[in-house]
Design a protein around this motif. Structure first.
Motif: not given
Length: 340
Positions: A304, A318, A274-276
């Protein structure tokens, strides 16, 4: 060239309905266009002869590139998207800021999903601006896509001439990358001697008709070779407007690698990124094919609840990173067993 732009025509105006259509200058036919020299490693976002973000694995150090028996030709999506109507339709190949965003975004979070399967070749190319998908100036948009495709085509020819040496390869793409991957496969691979070298084509993020290729068929299982794979991810129970839907569109479920409409739970998900990029998060996202798209329940992760979007386009890869990684490696092993 007209035939090679069919994927462009299919997707024009169907990409992101939320984009604000701005007035812009027409495509500048007098702008000097110099072919990209793909002998220069600077014009590869990922290449076996350089250290790059395609070699990373979430939460670990760089992957060693030794003993990889296949290659991956990865065509990245649109990163050129600033809302400035004075920007040219295609950027300079030497745009350092844009290239940095490519490297730290799609190359890290998408191309790296394939690095266990083969050496990754990801060309820089003069991508069409994002507005090319939504503009009413379709003449300029087609010219912008044609320039971008010419770069991708030249890079692939360079790869074939200097690096392939008869090795099996994967074609992988997302979004605008798929806009170019479809015509590339039709021109160089579909129905040619190269088709047997194609492990599989992962054509993600745009609608691909099941009958788009004359010889290459949709993959029907995790073991199939010389075949094509595609999906577009949306929130469950949402049907997007102004986008192709229906059974004529190729949709592969990345949790079981079939075209079956059976629901597959998140327990089968090997891991999302996800984001990282510090870890792979297993069992976060489910999948089910419905009416020409892939449905997924909104995943649970920190913050989320702030995610309101129903179009999960940006997370097509992703969400299913771990399954893609495993499957690409598996198909290469199947190819080696079958053809060697």
């Amino acid at each position: 060239m007209i035939q090679n732009l069919k994927m462009v025509v299919l997707s024009l105006g169907l990409f992101l309905s939320s984009i604000t259509v701005m007035a812009q200058l027409p495509f500048d036919d007098n702008r000097p266009i110099t072919p990209v020299d793909y002998n220069n490693l600077d014009y590869w976002a990922a290449h076996p002869d350089k250290k790059d973000n395609a070699d990373k694995i979430p939460g670990t150090e760089f992957l060693a590139k030794n003993n990889l028996k296949a290659d991956v030709f990865f065509i990245h999506p649109t990163i050129y998207s600033e809302k400035d109507d004075k920007l040219p339709w295609n950027p300079s190949i030497d745009d350092l800021e844009l290239n940095k965003r490519v490297d730290e975004g799609t190359i890290l979070f998408q191309a790296s999903a394939f690095n266990a399967a083969g050496r990754i070749f990801a060309p820089r190319y003069r991508q069409a601006h994002l507005r090319s998908y939504s503009t009413t100036d379709t003449v300029s948009a087609k010219k912008a896509f044609a320039l971008a495709y010419a770069d991708v085509r030249n890079a692939f020819e360079h790869y074939l001439r200097y690096y392939n040496h008869g090795r099996p390869f994967i074609i992988a793409s997302h979004s605008q990358g798929t806009t170019h991957a479809g015509p590339l496969i039709r021109e160089f691979i579909d129905g040619t001697s190269l088709e047997g070298k194609l492990v599989a084509a992962y054509l993600i993020g745009l609608p691909v008709p099941k009958t788009y290729f004359k010889s290459i068929r949709p993959c029907e299982s995790a073991n199939d070779l010389n075949c094509s794979i595609s999906w577009r991810t949306f929130k469950r129970d949402y049907l997007p407007e102004n986008r192709p839907l229906g059974d004529s569109i190729l949709v592969t479920n990345p949790l079981n690698w079939t075209m079956d409409t059976t629901y597959v739970s998140k327990n089968q998900n090997k891991g999302a990124v996800l984001r990282n990029f510090d870890k792979i998060l297993p069992k976060r996202v489910d999948a089910q094919i419905h009416n020409g798209i892939l449905w997924a329940n909104k995943p649970r992760f920190p913050w989320s609840f702030l995610v309101r979007r129903k179009n999960y386009h940006i997370a097509d890869i992703n969400f299913y990173y771990g399954n893609i990684r495993e499957n690409a490696k598996h198909r290469v092993s199947e190819w080696i067993t079958t053809y060697k």
